[in-house]
Design an enzyme around this catalytic site. Structure first.
Site, PDB file in Angstrom:
ATOM      1  N   ASN A 266       0.809  -1.224   0.000  1.00 49.47           N
ATOM      2  CA  ASN A 266       0.000   0.000   0.000  1.00 49.47           C
ATOM      3  C   ASN A 266       0.841   1.273   0.000  1.00 49.47           C
ATOM      4  O   ASN A 266       0.325   2.359   0.291  1.00 49.47           O
ATOM      5  CB  ASN A 266      -0.966   0.019   1.189  1.00 49.47           C
ATOM      6  CG  ASN A 266      -1.919  -1.149   1.180  1.00 49.47           C
ATOM      7  OD1 ASN A 266      -2.587  -1.396   0.180  1.00 49.47           O
ATOM      8  ND2 ASN A 266      -1.964  -1.902   2.270  1.00 49.47           N
TER       9      ASN A 266
ATOM     10  N   GLU B 217      -7.345  11.743  -2.965  1.00 48.62           N
ATOM     11  CA  GLU B 217      -7.013  10.445  -3.534  1.00 48.62           C
ATOM     12  C   GLU B 217      -8.288   9.675  -3.861  1.00 48.62           C
ATOM     13  O   GLU B 217      -9.238   9.669  -3.083  1.00 48.62           O
ATOM     14  CB  GLU B 217      -6.141   9.652  -2.565  1.00 48.62           C
ATOM     15  CG  GLU B 217      -4.844  10.359  -2.216  1.00 48.62           C
ATOM     16  CD  GLU B 217      -3.787   9.417  -1.666  1.00 48.62           C
ATOM     17  OE1 GLU B 217      -4.080   8.217  -1.528  1.00 48.62           O
ATOM     18  OE2 GLU B 217      -2.676   9.883  -1.385  1.00 48.62           O
TER      19      GLU B 217
ATOM     20  N   GLU C 250      -9.469   9.324   0.303  1.00 49.02           N
ATOM     21  CA  GLU C 250      -9.058  10.146   1.438  1.00 49.02           C
ATOM     22  C   GLU C 250      -8.474  11.441   0.917  1.00 49.02           C
ATOM     23  O   GLU C 250      -8.168  11.564  -0.274  1.00 49.02           O
ATOM     24  CB  GLU C 250      -8.008   9.427   2.299  1.00 49.02           C
ATOM     25  CG  GLU C 250      -6.713   9.152   1.572  1.00 49.02           C
ATOM     26  CD  GLU C 250      -5.674   8.464   2.448  1.00 49.02           C
ATOM     27  OE1 GLU C 250      -5.549   8.864   3.613  1.00 49.02           O
ATOM     28  OE2 GLU C 250      -5.001   7.544   1.962  1.00 49.02           O
TER      29      GLU C 250
ATOM     30  N   ASN D 246      -5.283  13.963   1.692  1.00 48.33           N
ATOM     31  CA  ASN D 246      -4.046  14.220   2.419  1.00 48.33           C
ATOM     32  C   ASN D 246      -3.892  15.727   2.563  1.00 48.33           C
ATOM     33  O   ASN D 246      -3.720  16.445   1.572  1.00 48.33           O
ATOM     34  CB  ASN D 246      -2.849  13.620   1.680  1.00 48.33           C
ATOM     35  CG  ASN D 246      -2.848  12.108   1.765  1.00 48.33           C
ATOM     36  OD1 ASN D 246      -2.962  11.538   2.836  1.00 48.33           O
ATOM     37  ND2 ASN D 246      -2.740  11.441   0.628  1.00 48.33           N
TER      38      ASN D 246
ATOM     39  N   PHE E  41       9.169  -7.522  -1.968  1.00 51.11           N
ATOM     40  CA  PHE E  41       9.211  -6.297  -2.773  1.00 51.11           C
ATOM     41  C   PHE E  41       9.907  -5.141  -2.060  1.00 51.11           C
ATOM     42  O   PHE E  41       9.804  -4.006  -2.496  1.00 51.11           O
ATOM     43  CB  PHE E  41       7.798  -5.865  -3.208  1.00 51.11           C
ATOM     44  CG  PHE E  41       7.124  -6.851  -4.106  1.00 51.11           C
ATOM     45  CD1 PHE E  41       7.591  -7.076  -5.384  1.00 51.11           C
ATOM     46  CD2 PHE E  41       6.033  -7.572  -3.667  1.00 51.11           C
ATOM     47  CE1 PHE E  41       6.979  -8.002  -6.216  1.00 51.11           C
ATOM     48  CE2 PHE E  41       5.404  -8.495  -4.482  1.00 51.11           C
ATOM     49  CZ  PHE E  41       5.889  -8.710  -5.772  1.00 51.11           C
TER      50      PHE E  41
END
Length: 718
Positions: free
Chosen positions: A280, A320, A333, A335, A393
């Protein structure tokens, strides 16, 4: 003087941008065009001194604009950051405590003391830390210091994901189905998840940046996710509240940059695509999005502005959204701060977002009209992290950068960083090294420049994720723009193991290794002869070599053909190889079959060469044909079975230990949770057996590779 550089072909765009933004055009000695934004009002007043309540690259980024505007800057720093670049860049610096963030960068009293000591008139919070903490803003208001960010009302409303969702619905913004209240405990989480329907997303109510977020597909994952997400949220934001909402499958993560002022004005500055993510957290961003058409851009932008106006938003912020395959979009959301990926918006609009934040905070109305905001060209941002991308990752890596060269000598390349050669990446903070940004007239041009920039980026002393960035950037689906937030787990189902060489790339790599061996042999022969003349006269012009790569051997015949060039024959194919830079150069260039290829020599020990090619580091061994024939007398040592040992995959702090000596555990069972750079990592058993040793306890700091638990394997009983 901080400037932005573009190709000559963009000069007309820059002139128009300067006209729109009341700026001046400047052409440097390098031939690059840049713009310097100047105030259209001669008596416009900003601030004399600004304290930046942050660290690293964002602190340095804010300081660049401040210095261009003639504003003095104050850095705050922890004891661990005493020699950091942002401290050296500022006009003044104040230590605010020891390295744990809650004792330094999150210590409001210490930062307020720094403000009083230095006489700063305003505070820019960057992102993270106190950037979305309304209590900090209220404390600044009490002492008459300006916060360069939104008002407390907007921050309270939009900084809380639960309340922002309710306000968004009232403002006519599309929202994701979910539970609007606070999740009480694990059982409550399971109940709500079942009511919404799996899959669901658990996320921290406060903060952002991917911290405190988990996807759950069943009750077990919901319970586990609730525990880890609430712990991460408390560690990162001091607030462990969670919400749950429907997880939209196959989504693209697209966000809208907005700007508002204290006079009721608000505009949107187009979109950014942020769908390439791991855990995320964003990895690669671009502006604009190849998926967004003008109608979708306008609809998303208008809703973002409506949301901003609904709360009187008066700074730079980001709305977002999740966008599905049919171009339906949902508010995710807001930011309430400057976003990490803001540089790509700056590159495609010509707007300095930091300056706009400073102007608005000083009380000036927006000088930007919606119709005047351009969208020109394409920009990519790669987040370069100190981490090992072959472990989930990217698990954090720490160390000192003994060699560090940013590729800013290239056209249309910007690198926002807070480090220099010799800097240390520590366990205490985010593992980001820099934000590498490239610009081009088209998406393909910007992508090509990024490829070259990543190949030219020299980072030595710790592991980094350049190999993953390169691989994603050149993945066929990414090139086509066919991706979503599932890209990494879907295209790399077994994780990222490094770049898989094509046949041509393998030939290029073998040729470089053979060339290095030959140059070393020629140099050795030169020293064996008494004079350089004799060495040249007796020069060898042909070598029969064997190169080993990934346990495969490749016979190569090397022939020197003069003028520094070689012909190499491998698998009946002839490879022409001519260096165009010295072998000692940090980034080595060679014409391989007339293609300009970039390599980095990481190290060489005896016949072992570690070469970075296509972003990935490869190990190659080079021997003469006679030496290779002797290898059969040197059997290789078998790898030791390490499955009974639970090792820490990264340096970090032990948050919890779930077992004791004598416990029976099964494969996949959680044994230890280690926190590294604010992320909770659950470490599980690799085998079924009995715990015979526990070498750690809660609160311990552990290094990468530390054996935490030892297990004696047993057969699992039915």
């Amino acid at each position: 003087m901080a400037t932005k550089s573009f190709r000559f072909g963009l000069s007309s765009f820059l002139r128009q941008t300067c006209k729109n933004h009341k700026a001046s055009l400047w052409r440097g000695s390098s031939g690059r065009y840049s713009y310097l934004h100047t105030s259209p009002i001669s008596n416009e007043k900003y601030f004399d001194k600004i304290l930046i309540a942050n660290r690293g690259e964002i602190a340095c980024r804010v300081m660049k604009t401040c210095k261009r505007l003639g504003i003095k800057t104050v850095a705050v720093y922890s004891e661990a950051d005493a020699d950091a670049l942002h401290v050296k860049t500022a006009d003044e610096g104040v230590c605010v405590g020891p390295p744990p963030t809650n004792q330094s960068y999150l210590n409001m009293d210490a930062i307020l003391d720094a403000i009083q000591i230095t006489g700063a008139q305003a505070v820019h919070p960057g992102y993270g830390f106190l950037s979305e903490n309304f209590r900090f803003v209220e404390k600044l208001d009490k002492i008459g210091v300006t916060f360069i960010g939104p008002c407390t009302y907007a921050m309270k409303c939009m900084g809380d994901k639960i309340e922002s969702k309710i306000i968004g619905k009232k403002a006519g913004v599309n929202t994701i189905p979910g539970y609007d209240g606070v999740v009480k405990n694990q059982d409550d989480a399971v109940k709500i998840a079942n009511e919404i329907g799996y899959p669901v997303m658990l996320k921290a109510s406060a903060g952002g940046g991917g911290k405190g977020m988990r996807i759950a597909w069943n009750d077990t994952e919901t319970k586990e996710g609730f525990k880890l997400s609430s712990q991460e949220a408390m560690s990162s934001f001091g607030d462990d509240r969670l919400l749950i909402e429907k997880f939209i499958d196959e989504p693209r993560h697209i966000e809208i940059q907005v700007l508002g002022d204290k006079h009721g004005n608000a505009v949107y500055l187009n979109e950014r695509e942020c769908s390439i993510q791991r855990r995320n957290q964003k990895v690669i961003e671009e502006a604009p999005s190849s998926f967004v058409d003008p109608d979708l851009r306008r609809a998303m932008g208008e809703q973002a502005v409506a949301l901003a106006k609904a709360v009187g938003y008066d700074s730079a912020g980001t709305v977002e959204c999740m966008v599905d395959s049919k171009k339906n979009f949902y508010f995710l959301e807001m930011n309430t701060r400057l976003q990490v990926e803001h540089p790509i918006t700056e590159m495609t609009t010509g707007v300095d977002l930091v300056e706009q934040m400073i102007r608005v905070a000083a009380g000036h109305p927006l000088e930007l009209k919606q119709s005047e905001i351009p969208l020109k060209g394409w920009a990519f941002e790669c987040r370069v992290y100190a981490e090992d991308p072959t472990k989930n990752f990217g698990l954090p890596s720490i160390g000192r950068l003994y060699k560090y060269i940013e590729p800013t000598h290239l056209e249309n390349v910007r690198c926002d960083s807070g480090i220099i050669e010799g800097s240390e990446i520590s366990i205490y903070y985010d593992s980001m090294i820099s934000k590498l940004v490239t610009y081009g007239n088209t998406r393909e041009e910007a992508r090509a420049i990024m490829n070259t920039a990543l190949d030219s980026y020299v980072i030595r002393g710790l592991k980094h994720n350049v190999s993953l960035l390169k691989d994603v950037l050149n993945h066929p689906k990414f090139v086509e723009g066919d991706f979503n937030t599932k890209f990494l787990p879907r295209e790399y189902p077994k994780g990222f193991k490094g770049h898989i060489l094509t046949e041509i790339e393998r030939e290029q790599l073998l040729a470089k290794a053979a060339y290095m061996f030959v140059q070393r042999a020629r140099k050795a022969k030169m020293f064996l002869n008494q004079t350089r003349v004799n060495a040249v006269a007796k020069e060898q012009v042909q070598w029969d070599l064997v190169v080993t790569l990934d346990k495969e051997t490749y016979p190569i015949q090397v022939n020197y053909v003069g003028d520094g060039a070689y012909e190499m024959v491998a698998d009946d194919k002839t490879i022409t190889f001519k260096p165009t830079t010295p072998l000692s150069a940090p980034v080595f260039h060679a014409l391989v079959n007339n293609d300009d290829i970039l390599y980095q020599t990481i190290s060489k020990h005896g016949n072992l060469y570690r070469i970075q090619h296509c972003g990935t580091i490869y190990k190659l061994r080079v021997h003469t044909k006679a030496e290779d024939e002797m290898k059969k007398y040197m059997p290789e040592k078998a790898d030791e079975d390490m499955s009974p040992y639970l090792k820490s995959p990264m340096p970090g702090k032990v948050v919890s230990v779930a077992i004791e000596v004598g416990d029976l555990v099964h494969e996949g069972q959680e044994l230890v949770v280690v926190e590294a750079m604010k992320m909770q990592n659950s470490l599980t058993a690799q085998i079924t057996g009995k715990v015979v040793k526990v070498n750690c306890k809660q609160g311990n700091n552990v290094a990468e590779g530390t054996i935490l638990v030892e297990i004696k394997e047993t057969e699992e009983k039915e």
